[in-house]
Design an enzyme around this catalytic site. Structure first.
Site, PDB file in Angstrom:
ATOM      1  CD  GLU A 118      61.993  61.319  37.509  1.00  0.00           C
ATOM      2  OE1 GLU A 118      60.988  61.906  37.068  1.00  0.00           O
ATOM      3  OE2 GLU A 118      61.987  60.111  37.791  1.00  0.00           O
ATOM      4  CG  ASP A 139      54.729  61.093  38.044  1.00  0.00           C
ATOM      5  OD1 ASP A 139      53.772  60.617  38.712  1.00  0.00           O
ATOM      6  OD2 ASP A 139      55.446  60.382  37.314  1.00  0.00           O
ATOM      7  CE1 TYR A 145      57.840  63.726  40.121  1.00  0.00           C
ATOM      8  CE2 TYR A 145      59.412  64.418  38.443  1.00  0.00           C
ATOM      9  CZ  TYR A 145      58.694  63.432  39.075  1.00  0.00           C
ATOM     10  OH  TYR A 145      58.841  62.135  38.693  1.00  0.00           O
TER      11      TYR A 145
END
Ligand code: SF4
Length: 341
Positions: free
Chosen positions: A39, A139, A121
């Site tokens: 990520e 996202d 996030y």
């Protein structure tokens, strides 16, 4: 479970992208280290570009504790080419904090958020995908899908809070990680930026954006033009070796190997002098886009012989033929290509 989430998960069970950091739908989740590493790499970077970097990092540093024990310079060099180098520094800070707590990631979004260098996030993504916590993972792909699904008229970035609330509302308590990845996949393969494929979309029924015209969403505030900054970099070559410096740890491209330059990153004007007095000729310019400005950097070639004045811990002679192994960030790799041409 909400009917929209149910339809999306059924679609994901059939259409999930097979990615190296993922577990197939409905199977036990991947290790938090894999989720976290992927990520962080995927922020501002495409899946195709991340693939080889992810594989190399895992091979070299198979656990978060291995990564925590790595030399900063090795990690920065391995990151070279992925861009947004602050991510690599944050990666190390976070790995070291996790290693300090025994090499185990905390399992809730709130605790993950407290780790250094781990943003909102990523905390949501790790909590949902690795630990099955119901968290809103938003996202750019998910943002677009949600803005269209609910025809959110408020422009970005102001609309982010509303989008997040909508995504959290849709996220089921069961399989929240698969739901997050399904939203990402839908955005990447069906609800694409251009030409969304509403005709085959599992969420077409009840999608408000489809009726109003998907291409109108997300609404964006008008863009400000990025300023153009000028800079110079210096190519000093001697006996088949090139003089490289280590950039200061903080600031742009901090900790990376680079060509010496005139300090364009620290000052918008009033740049410094070349590292050596003498004769310099221009080899041309390279252009590079950073988040907040574009840079036009002139490359100057040294043709004197005053090398004895170079030295110190922050520089080294690097074999010209091995420059591709120096881990130069993209801007300086472009400059090096210009010089070598
Ligand atoms: Fe996107 Fe169209 Fe699906 Fe709506 S119906 S989510 S606009 S692809």
């Amino acid at each position: 479970m909400d009917a929209t989430a149910k339809r999306l998960l059924a679609w994901y069970d059939r259409q999930a992208r097979a990615l190296p950091w993922r577990s197939p739908p409905g199977t036990p989740p991947p290790e938090p280290y894999r989720v976290w590493l992927s990520e962080v790499m995927l922020q501002q970077t495409t899946v195709a570009a991340v693939g080889p970097y992810f594989a190399r990092f895992l091979e070299r540093w198979p656990t978060v504790s291995d990564l925590a024990a790595a030399d900063d310079a090795d990690v920065m060099a391995a990151w070279a080419g992925l861009g947004y180098y602050a991510r690599a520094r944050n990666l190390l800070a976070c790995a070291r904090a996790v290693a300090a707590r025994g090499g185990t990631f905390p399992s809730s979004e709130g605790e993950l958020r407290e780790l250094p260098g781990l943003g909102a996030y990523t905390a949501a993504a790790v909590a949902a995908i690795a630990f099955g916590e119901r968290a809103a993972v938003v996202d750019a792909n998910v943002e677009r899908v949600a803005a269209r699904l609910f025809a959110i008229a408020e422009p970005l970035p102001g609309a982010r809070a509303a989008i997040r609330a909508r995504v959290l509302g849709l996220t089921p308590a069961e399989r929240p990680g698969d739901f997050a990845q399904a939203m990402m996949d839908l955005g990447a393969t069906v609800c694409t930026v251009r030409n969304p494929r509403c005709a085959i979309c599992p969420l077409a029924e009840g999608c408000q954006g489809r009726i109003a015209g998907a291409e109108h969403f997300p609404v964006k505030a008008p863009k400000k033009a990025r300023p153009l900054r000028q800079g110079r970099a210096f190519w000093i070559e001697r006996d088949g070796a090139v003089w490289l410096v280590r950039r200061p740890g903080r600031g742009m491209l901090g900790g990376m190997r680079a060509l010496p330059d005139d300090g364009w990153s620290a000052r918008a004007d009033g740049h410094g002098d070349p590292p050596l007095a003498g004769s310099w000729t221009s080899a041309g310019t390279v252009r590079h886009g950073f988040t907040h400005f574009d840079l036009e950097m002139q490359l100057l070639l040294y043709s004197g012989g005053d090398w004895a004045r170079l030295g110190g811990e922050d520089g080294e002679w690097w074999r010209r033929d091995d420059l591709d192994q120096a881990g130069l960030p993209t801007l300086f790799a472009k400059a090096a290509r210009l010089a070598l041409a």
